[in-house]
Scaffold this motif. Sequence first.
Motif, PDB file in Angstrom:
ATOM      1  N   ILE A 151      13.872 -29.304   7.221  1.00 59.65           N
ATOM      2  CA  ILE A 151      13.832 -28.034   7.955  1.00 59.65           C
ATOM      3  C   ILE A 151      14.378 -26.891   7.098  1.00 59.65           C
ATOM      4  O   ILE A 151      13.774 -25.818   6.996  1.00 59.65           O
ATOM      5  CB  ILE A 151      14.623 -28.148   9.271  1.00 59.65           C
ATOM      6  N   LEU A 152      15.537 -27.111   6.475  1.00 64.30           N
ATOM      7  CA  LEU A 152      16.145 -26.066   5.647  1.00 64.30           C
ATOM      8  C   LEU A 152      15.271 -25.745   4.439  1.00 64.30           C
ATOM      9  O   LEU A 152      15.093 -24.579   4.065  1.00 64.30           O
ATOM     10  CB  LEU A 152      17.537 -26.514   5.190  1.00 64.30           C
ATOM     11  N   TYR A 153      14.724 -26.786   3.827  1.00 72.39           N
ATOM     12  CA  TYR A 153      13.837 -26.628   2.671  1.00 72.39           C
ATOM     13  C   TYR A 153      12.615 -25.802   3.048  1.00 72.39           C
ATOM     14  O   TYR A 153      12.201 -24.886   2.324  1.00 72.39           O
ATOM     15  CB  TYR A 153      13.440 -28.022   2.198  1.00 72.39           C
ATOM     16  N   SER A 154      12.048 -26.104   4.209  1.00 73.58           N
ATOM     17  CA  SER A 154      10.862 -25.381   4.661  1.00 73.58           C
ATOM     18  C   SER A 154      11.190 -23.931   5.024  1.00 73.58           C
ATOM     19  O   SER A 154      10.401 -23.020   4.738  1.00 73.58           O
ATOM     20  CB  SER A 154      10.252 -26.085   5.874  1.00 73.58           C
ATOM     21  N   ALA A 155      12.338 -23.719   5.650  1.00 76.42           N
ATOM     22  CA  ALA A 155      12.729 -22.357   6.018  1.00 76.42           C
ATOM     23  C   ALA A 155      12.846 -21.469   4.777  1.00 76.42           C
ATOM     24  O   ALA A 155      12.430 -20.305   4.780  1.00 76.42           O
ATOM     25  CB  ALA A 155      14.046 -22.379   6.791  1.00 76.42           C
ATOM     26  N   LEU A 156      13.389 -22.033   3.692  1.00 74.06           N
ATOM     27  CA  LEU A 156      13.521 -21.284   2.437  1.00 74.06           C
ATOM     28  C   LEU A 156      12.151 -20.875   1.898  1.00 74.06           C
ATOM     29  O   LEU A 156      11.914 -19.700   1.605  1.00 74.06           O
ATOM     30  CB  LEU A 156      14.263 -22.144   1.411  1.00 74.06           C
ATOM     31  N   HIS A 157      11.243 -21.837   1.792  1.00 72.79           N
ATOM     32  CA  HIS A 157       9.936 -21.551   1.197  1.00 72.79           C
ATOM     33  C   HIS A 157       9.062 -20.682   2.107  1.00 72.79           C
ATOM     34  O   HIS A 157       8.364 -19.785   1.626  1.00 72.79           O
ATOM     35  CB  HIS A 157       9.214 -22.857   0.876  1.00 72.79           C
ATOM     36  N   THR A 158       9.109 -20.937   3.403  1.00 73.55           N
ATOM     37  CA  THR A 158       8.298 -20.130   4.325  1.00 73.55           C
ATOM     38  C   THR A 158       8.788 -18.689   4.349  1.00 73.55           C
ATOM     39  O   THR A 158       7.986 -17.744   4.321  1.00 73.55           O
ATOM     40  CB  THR A 158       8.346 -20.728   5.744  1.00 73.55           C
ATOM     41  N   GLY A 159      10.109 -18.513   4.383  1.00 73.64           N
ATOM     42  CA  GLY A 159      10.670 -17.167   4.381  1.00 73.64           C
ATOM     43  C   GLY A 159      10.320 -16.401   3.119  1.00 73.64           C
ATOM     44  O   GLY A 159       9.922 -15.233   3.171  1.00 73.64           O
ATOM     45  N   ASN A 160      10.447 -17.064   1.962  1.00 73.06           N
ATOM     46  CA  ASN A 160      10.114 -16.416   0.688  1.00 73.06           C
ATOM     47  C   ASN A 160       8.636 -16.062   0.601  1.00 73.06           C
ATOM     48  O   ASN A 160       8.258 -14.998   0.100  1.00 73.06           O
ATOM     49  CB  ASN A 160      10.476 -17.338  -0.485  1.00 73.06           C
ATOM     50  N   THR A 161       7.782 -16.962   1.082  1.00 72.88           N
ATOM     51  CA  THR A 161       6.334 -16.745   0.966  1.00 72.88           C
ATOM     52  C   THR A 161       5.867 -15.569   1.803  1.00 72.88           C
ATOM     53  O   THR A 161       5.114 -14.703   1.335  1.00 72.88           O
ATOM     54  CB  THR A 161       5.566 -18.017   1.390  1.00 72.88           C
ATOM     55  N   PHE A 162       6.320 -15.497   3.050  1.00 75.48           N
ATOM     56  CA  PHE A 162       5.816 -14.459   3.951  1.00 75.48           C
ATOM     57  C   PHE A 162       6.679 -13.194   3.964  1.00 75.48           C
ATOM     58  O   PHE A 162       6.439 -12.291   4.755  1.00 75.48           O
ATOM     59  CB  PHE A 162       5.672 -15.029   5.370  1.00 75.48           C
ATOM     60  N   ALA A 163       7.658 -13.143   3.036  1.00 80.56           N
ATOM     61  CA  ALA A 163       8.397 -11.896   2.846  1.00 80.56           C
ATOM     62  C   ALA A 163       7.648 -10.953   1.914  1.00 80.56           C
ATOM     63  O   ALA A 163       7.963  -9.769   1.821  1.00 80.56           O
ATOM     64  CB  ALA A 163       9.789 -12.190   2.285  1.00 80.56           C
ATOM     65  N   VAL A 164       6.629 -11.484   1.215  1.00 91.34           N
ATOM     66  CA  VAL A 164       5.890 -10.669   0.250  1.00 91.34           C
ATOM     67  C   VAL A 164       4.862  -9.801   0.961  1.00 91.34           C
ATOM     68  O   VAL A 164       4.519 -10.014   2.130  1.00 91.34           O
ATOM     69  CB  VAL A 164       5.172 -11.553  -0.792  1.00 91.34           C
ATOM     70  N   THR A 165       4.373  -8.806   0.252  1.00 97.23           N
ATOM     71  CA  THR A 165       3.293  -7.957   0.751  1.00 97.23           C
ATOM     72  C   THR A 165       1.963  -8.508   0.253  1.00 97.23           C
ATOM     73  O   THR A 165       1.781  -8.710  -0.947  1.00 97.23           O
ATOM     74  CB  THR A 165       3.475  -6.509   0.250  1.00 97.23           C
ATOM     75  N   PHE A 166       1.040  -8.757   1.180  1.00 92.54           N
ATOM     76  CA  PHE A 166      -0.283  -9.270   0.821  1.00 92.54           C
ATOM     77  C   PHE A 166      -1.272  -8.112   0.749  1.00 92.54           C
ATOM     78  O   PHE A 166      -1.492  -7.421   1.737  1.00 92.54           O
ATOM     79  CB  PHE A 166      -0.772 -10.293   1.858  1.00 92.54           C
ATOM     80  N   CYS A 167      -1.843  -7.904  -0.420  1.00 92.32           N
ATOM     81  CA  CYS A 167      -2.849  -6.848  -0.546  1.00 92.32           C
ATOM     82  C   CYS A 167      -4.011  -7.297  -1.426  1.00 92.32           C
ATOM     83  O   CYS A 167      -4.822  -6.490  -1.858  1.00 92.32           O
ATOM     84  CB  CYS A 167      -2.226  -5.562  -1.098  1.00 92.32           C
ATOM     85  N   GLY A 168      -4.076  -8.614  -1.679  1.00 88.18           N
ATOM     86  CA  GLY A 168      -5.157  -9.136  -2.515  1.00 88.18           C
ATOM     87  C   GLY A 168      -6.281  -9.722  -1.685  1.00 88.18           C
ATOM     88  O   GLY A 168      -6.962 -10.636  -2.143  1.00 88.18           O
ATOM     89  N   GLY A 169      -6.451  -9.211  -0.480  1.00 86.62           N
ATOM     90  CA  GLY A 169      -7.455  -9.773   0.413  1.00 86.62           C
ATOM     91  C   GLY A 169      -6.825 -10.797   1.334  1.00 86.62           C
ATOM     92  O   GLY A 169      -5.592 -10.959   1.372  1.00 86.62           O
ATOM     93  N   ASN A 170      -7.641 -11.497   2.081  1.00 85.58           N
ATOM     94  CA  ASN A 170      -7.109 -12.503   3.005  1.00 85.58           C
ATOM     95  C   ASN A 170      -7.804 -13.855   2.845  1.00 85.58           C
ATOM     96  O   ASN A 170      -7.713 -14.708   3.725  1.00 85.58           O
ATOM     97  CB  ASN A 170      -7.225 -12.019   4.454  1.00 85.58           C
ATOM     98  N   MET A 171      -8.495 -14.055   1.716  1.00 81.20           N
ATOM     99  CA  MET A 171      -9.208 -15.305   1.474  1.00 81.20           C
ATOM    100  C   MET A 171      -8.296 -16.302   0.771  1.00 81.20           C
ATOM    101  O   MET A 171      -7.855 -16.076  -0.360  1.00 81.20           O
ATOM    102  CB  MET A 171     -10.455 -15.051   0.612  1.00 81.20           C
ATOM    103  N   VAL A 172      -7.973 -17.399   1.453  1.00 78.39           N
ATOM    104  CA  VAL A 172      -7.134 -18.457   0.899  1.00 78.39           C
ATOM    105  C   VAL A 172      -8.048 -19.549   0.342  1.00 78.39           C
ATOM    106  O   VAL A 172      -8.816 -20.153   1.097  1.00 78.39           O
ATOM    107  CB  VAL A 172      -6.199 -19.056   1.973  1.00 78.39           C
TER     108      VAL A 172
END
Length: 318
Positions: A151-172
């Motif tokens: 849980i703690l490991y996931s909270a770290l990575h999820t928080g870091n990932t979605f703290a960024v600004t996405f402006c390169g489109g939305n295609m994963v």
Amino acid sequence: MSNRTTLTQFLLLGFSDIWELQILHFVVFLVIYLAALMGNLLIITAVALDHHLHTPMYFFLVNLSIIDLGSISVTIPKSMVNSLINSSSISYAGCVTQVFFLIFLMGADFSLLTIMAYDRYVAICQPLHYESVMNRRACVQMAVSAWIGGILYSALHTGNTFAVTFCGGNMVNQFFCEIPQLLKLACSDLYLSEIGALIFSACIVLSCFVFIIVSYVQIFNTVLRIPSQQGRHKAFSTCLPHLIVVSLFVCTGIFAYLKPTSSSASGLDLVVAVFYSVMPPMMNPVIYSMRNKDIKSSLRRLSRGRLFTKNYFSVFLE
């Protein structure tokens, strides 16, 4: 969709734009999903109902099966639904949820695999100390630590990932929300903190993997000194499948998360993602049940109804 506040959904990569191949993808994933569900549920049921399997190894195996049920349910159902309705979208909240639960369950999964390697090491190399080292309290503490650590490991990575600004489109460029593919859409320097976290995580994973390898080297050295051929066969049949699962999981996972990402979709990325996110939950029940006499014997008794009857009456006899 210039920043993440206006980004309401992502588009996931499909396996094909051809309707017939989408149906094939749905059927293949459905078979894999049902096989994983049935296999893991059978292990959980067999261990729960058979008191002969109430040992540390099978306690950890039940935890692993529960995690496998969760991890394969995070990615496959959404991909199947998208193929069936010819869609590729996933909401922003759905993507966050996918990332959180997948990383949480993968982290707990690897922690349990490491604990299971330690359990086998103590059982085979230090059998006289096994009951004192792997007592009930220690096993529960190890399992709880694996879940909380995930849980703690996931909270770290999820928080870091979605703290960024996405402006390169939305295609994963993946059939589920995968962190490296999401970071390709970032346009702020904040994504560097997540890259640093991934590198740090890879170091921890590799350290645990080295610990597992060293444990198995000690195990194999001890096993080769066992005079009984039946004893050697039993030890190898329990340890080799575990080592195969760990190696597949670690190698494909590290490759997926640390290799340089390309700007276009890659068939190799899809294959690697399937190997680390889909195959282990399906392979674990097969490996642990088909090569384990105790599990096979328990499942045979379960199919004849003996386990349920025995455990039902044992409630009144205890």
